[in-house]
Design a protein around this motif. Sequence first.
Motif, PDB file in Angstrom:
ATOM      1  N   UNK A   1       0.480  -1.268   0.027  1.00 44.30           N
ATOM      2  CA  UNK A   1       0.315   0.010   0.242  1.00 44.30           C
ATOM      3  C   UNK A   1       0.618   1.841   0.022  1.00 44.30           C
ATOM      4  N   UNK A   2       0.730   1.802  -0.944  1.00 41.54           N
ATOM      5  CA  UNK A   2       1.029   3.221  -0.623  1.00 41.54           C
ATOM      6  C   UNK A   2       0.279   4.312  -0.571  1.00 41.54           C
ATOM      7  N   UNK A   3       1.129   5.074   0.497  1.00 38.12           N
ATOM      8  CA  UNK A   3       0.554   6.915   0.871  1.00 38.12           C
ATOM      9  C   UNK A   3       1.049   7.641   0.388  1.00 38.12           C
ATOM     10  N   UNK A   4       0.109   8.766   0.493  1.00 37.93           N
ATOM     11  CA  UNK A   4       0.219   9.835  -0.688  1.00 37.93           C
ATOM     12  C   UNK A   4      -0.666  11.400   0.216  1.00 37.93           C
ATOM     13  N   UNK A   5       0.125  12.377   0.231  1.00 38.75           N
ATOM     14  CA  UNK A   5      -0.704  13.528   0.503  1.00 38.75           C
ATOM     15  C   UNK A   5      -1.750  13.901  -0.553  1.00 38.75           C
ATOM     16  N   UNK A   6      -2.883  14.043  -0.275  1.00 38.33           N
ATOM     17  CA  UNK A   6      -3.929  14.912  -0.940  1.00 38.33           C
ATOM     18  C   UNK A   6      -4.167  16.185  -1.021  1.00 38.33           C
ATOM     19  N   UNK A   7      -2.869  17.437  -0.964  1.00 41.80           N
ATOM     20  CA  UNK A   7      -2.517  18.352  -0.147  1.00 41.80           C
ATOM     21  C   UNK A   7      -1.156  18.928  -1.116  1.00 41.80           C
TER      22      UNK A   7
END
Length: 465
Positions: A215-221
């Motif tokens: 799983x790769x987690x990235x910022x939306x903002x």
Amino acid sequence: MTPPLWTSREIEEATGGRASASFEATGVTFDSREVEPGWLFVAMPGTVADGHDFVERAFAAGASGALVSRPVDGPHVLVNDVAQALTGLAVVARARMQGKVVGVTGSVGKTGTKEALAAALSRRHSGRVHRSLKSYNNHTGVPLSLARMPRDSVYGVFEMGMNHAGEIAALTRLVRPHVTLITAIAPAHIENLGSMEAIADAKAEIAQGLEPDGVAIVPEDTPYRSRLVEAVRRHAGLVVTFGSGDADVTALHAVRSGHGGSLVTARLLEAELTYTIAQPGDHWVSNSLAVLTAVEALGADVAAAGLALGDMGGIKGRGERHRVAVDGGEALLIDESYNANPASMAATLKNLAAEPVTGRRLAVLGTMLELGEHSDREHAGLAHPVLANKVDELILVGDATAPLERELAGQLAVTRVADATAATAALLERLRPGDAVLVKASNGVGLAKLVERVAGAAPGKGFKP
């Protein structure tokens, strides 16, 4: 009985070296000042000093053995290349660990997020969550952190940093994370990378080491959200965004709590959770969302994680708060001395504005390093957050802050000094009861010395001028 971290035989097998005697190690370090009884001392070569010059000191401190490239007095494993041998230990340590691993990077917030994530996972698995200590996040720090990981760890949390493209790609292939997390993109290291797009690309390299279906987690903002998603999707089984708006994980409600942190209701992938954060500031709301996203991705206990976020104390150099005794009362000293870039400067100045004070708000701001040709513009650009966030008086440290001094001329009381020693003297001259002081700069400026001098070695230990 707890097995040793390493036996000399295991070190031989991992490094291809030859042991002079049989020994066991309960810890690993390449800093002779950190050696504890029973530890392995890694005699790393260096540009300033050679670890072999400190082997005798390490044994005097209780080291059970040393990893060396030339024979020494005392139990040791002899190898051709110490740095390569440390990497060998890292590879074996990762291979024998059967738990789940998370890799964390980002331009800002990665160390705090790493610490918060480790605390969140430890709530249910106390003593069995391993994390990289300090900011050991480079080509030597990451292998050391891996080599220190106990074989029975349930979780490992590793921070990865970089100065140039390709560095995180090499580190993440050592770490082999099941989950990767990018906290934010900001102009840190832009001197070496040249553009924000290049920084985003370098951070996205962390997904290249993902385990299958990771799983790769990235910022939306961030303006680089789509760029990040496209880059990590090539390596991840699932991509999850956190932040505001259309993010997969978002804060439905967030308000400042009575103790200075925040009360948050978050929508996660599979649940909603209301929790408190001990740390102040909007950036910690974002960090908490990243932490909970990672906890959920690991299949761990998000409710326990929420409780841990409410219990976290300040981190040295990254928001630790000191009550400092001054004649007639106390002042608050906020230690953000470890690192700085334009985004983190703005975030912590906003926190300073939110501090309830009976006195003044002072800021001691030092040079932001590794900005290259962007340095003058970025330092001058701090004028807006300084003025917008109720700073009453400013002490600047270093020649690179001169553009900010010029930008604020006639608008604010500004004192610019050469170094941390002069900044300490300037602050002590001004410090009064009821004041709140923010101290922030890149680590190389040395403002940690100012914090130690003014606040003392422990929170609450004050200095009376």
